[in-house]
Design a protein around this motif. Structure first.
Motif, mmCIF file in Angstrom:
data_model
loop_
_atom_site.group_PDB
_atom_site.id
_atom_site.type_symbol
_atom_site.label_atom_id
_atom_site.label_comp_id
_atom_site.label_asym_id
_atom_site.label_seq_id
_atom_site.Cartn_x
_atom_site.Cartn_y
_atom_site.Cartn_z
ATOM 1 N N SER A 247 18.615 53.432 70.114
ATOM 2 C CA SER A 247 18.777 52.622 71.326
ATOM 3 C C SER A 247 18.688 53.481 72.580
ATOM 4 C CB SER A 247 20.113 51.879 71.297
ATOM 5 O OG SER A 247 20.157 50.946 70.249
ATOM 6 N N ALA A 248 19.233 54.696 72.503
ATOM 7 C CA ALA A 248 19.183 55.589 73.667
ATOM 8 C C ALA A 248 17.734 55.875 74.061
ATOM 9 C CB ALA A 248 19.916 56.895 73.366
ATOM 10 N N PHE A 249 16.886 56.126 73.070
ATOM 11 C CA PHE A 249 15.479 56.372 73.383
ATOM 12 C C PHE A 249 14.798 55.111 73.918
ATOM 13 C CE2 PHE A 249 15.966 60.182 70.617
ATOM 14 C CZ PHE A 249 15.442 61.115 71.502
ATOM 15 N N GLU A 250 15.193 53.950 73.439
ATOM 16 C CA GLU A 250 14.646 52.707 73.989
ATOM 17 C C GLU A 250 15.011 52.582 75.467
ATOM 18 O OE1 GLU A 250 16.143 49.490 71.706
ATOM 19 O OE2 GLU A 250 14.949 49.938 69.921
ATOM 20 N N PHE A 251 16.286 52.835 75.776
ATOM 21 C CA PHE A 251 16.734 52.756 77.165
ATOM 22 C C PHE A 251 16.051 53.827 78.021
ATOM 23 C CE2 PHE A 251 20.518 50.424 75.490
ATOM 24 C CZ PHE A 251 20.424 49.303 76.314
ATOM 25 N N LEU A 252 15.868 55.014 77.457
ATOM 26 C CA LEU A 252 15.225 56.086 78.227
ATOM 27 C C LEU A 252 13.776 55.735 78.546
ATOM 28 C CD1 LEU A 252 16.649 59.287 76.492
ATOM 29 C CD2 LEU A 252 17.154 58.446 78.793
#
Length: 262
Positions: A247-252
């Motif tokens: 999810s962090a990479f999606e948000f990034l």
């Protein structure tokens, strides 16, 4: 047919194809495209050379890294490797300490002598448990992120693990995941880029902006994951950590694209 040849019988066995002997050679994976980081690296270098003023360059670099260079958020999360395991062990220990008490959590790891010590000292004592290896680049990234987390915690007010709240527990893991993703990205596309600015203050500003950018994505991912899994049990921790990284990479990627489109 020759005159002396016997007619074929219905019982005549039909020749069977002989299967090819399996090869002992392992399949050779296709080599990764050596140019896959070019776009992300170029944009990150421009951001670094600007001393942190080129936010569009930062956005393009991060968005390109996730979407193109590594093939999306799921592949980016898989690329974290040892940092996923280390994050799960760190979060597992902190959750256990909150549920059963610090002494009991340490006793389970044969580290009861650390009970009553400040948080930073406890984490130093847990280093070989959280990050058991450092022989590969991947393991080195996990350990580097862990050390950076401990250093950062020494300047914060988080010292008493016995009095930890769920939000403080999240803060520790948030710091670790942030440092791990930062180290992974810098290793892939910007190992030397933060030293590009001649001005030392500009270099520090570049590094701080990158870290804040990443931490924003990690924080959003953690908030979402906690809403979906409010109670962490030991059997859920690894999947929770994996989901946070993905999810962090999606948000990034989304934050990077937003910077470009401003």
């Amino acid at each position: 047919m020759p005159a002396d040849a016997a007619p074929a019988s219905d019982d005549t066995p039909v020749p069977q194809a002989v299967p090819a002997a399996p090869s002992d050679r392992p399949a050779i994976p296709q080599p990764a495209d050596p140019g896959r980081f070019t776009s992300a690296r170029g944009n990150f270098t421009r951001f670094a050379k600007s001393g942190g003023s080129d936010r569009t360059g930062l956005g393009r670099a991060v968005a390109s890294y996730v979407s193109s260079a590594v093939g999306g958020s799921r592949q980016a999360a898989k690329r974290m490797g040892a940092s996923r395991g280390a994050g799960a062990r760190l979060l597992g220990f902190l959750s256990d300490a909150q549920a059963r008490g610090v002494r009991e959590a340490l006793r389970a790891l044969d580290l009861e002598e650390l009970a009553g010590r400040p948080l930073a000292e406890i984490l130093v004592g847990l280093a070989d448990y959280v990050c058991p290896g450092a022989g590969t680049i991947d393991e080195g990234i996990a350990r580097e992120a862990y050390v950076e987390t401990i250093v950062e915690l020494t300047t914060d007010s988080l010292t008493d693990l016995d009095a930890f709240t769920p939000d403080q527990l999240q803060t520790v893991f948030e710091l670790y995941a942030t440092h791990a993703i930062e180290a992974r990205i810098c290793n892939d596309i910007g190992t030397k880029a933060v030293t590009v600015p001649a001005d030392a203050q500009a270099a520090l500003r570049v590094q701080a902006q990158l870290r804040d950018f990443i931490r924003g994505g990690v924080s959003d991912a953690l908030t979402t994951a906690r809403a979906e899994t409010p109670t962490l049990t030991p059997d859920r921790i690894q999947s929770f950590v994996d989901r946070v990284y993905e999810s962090a990479f999606e948000f990034l990627q989304a934050r990077g694209e937003a910077e470009v489109n401003q």
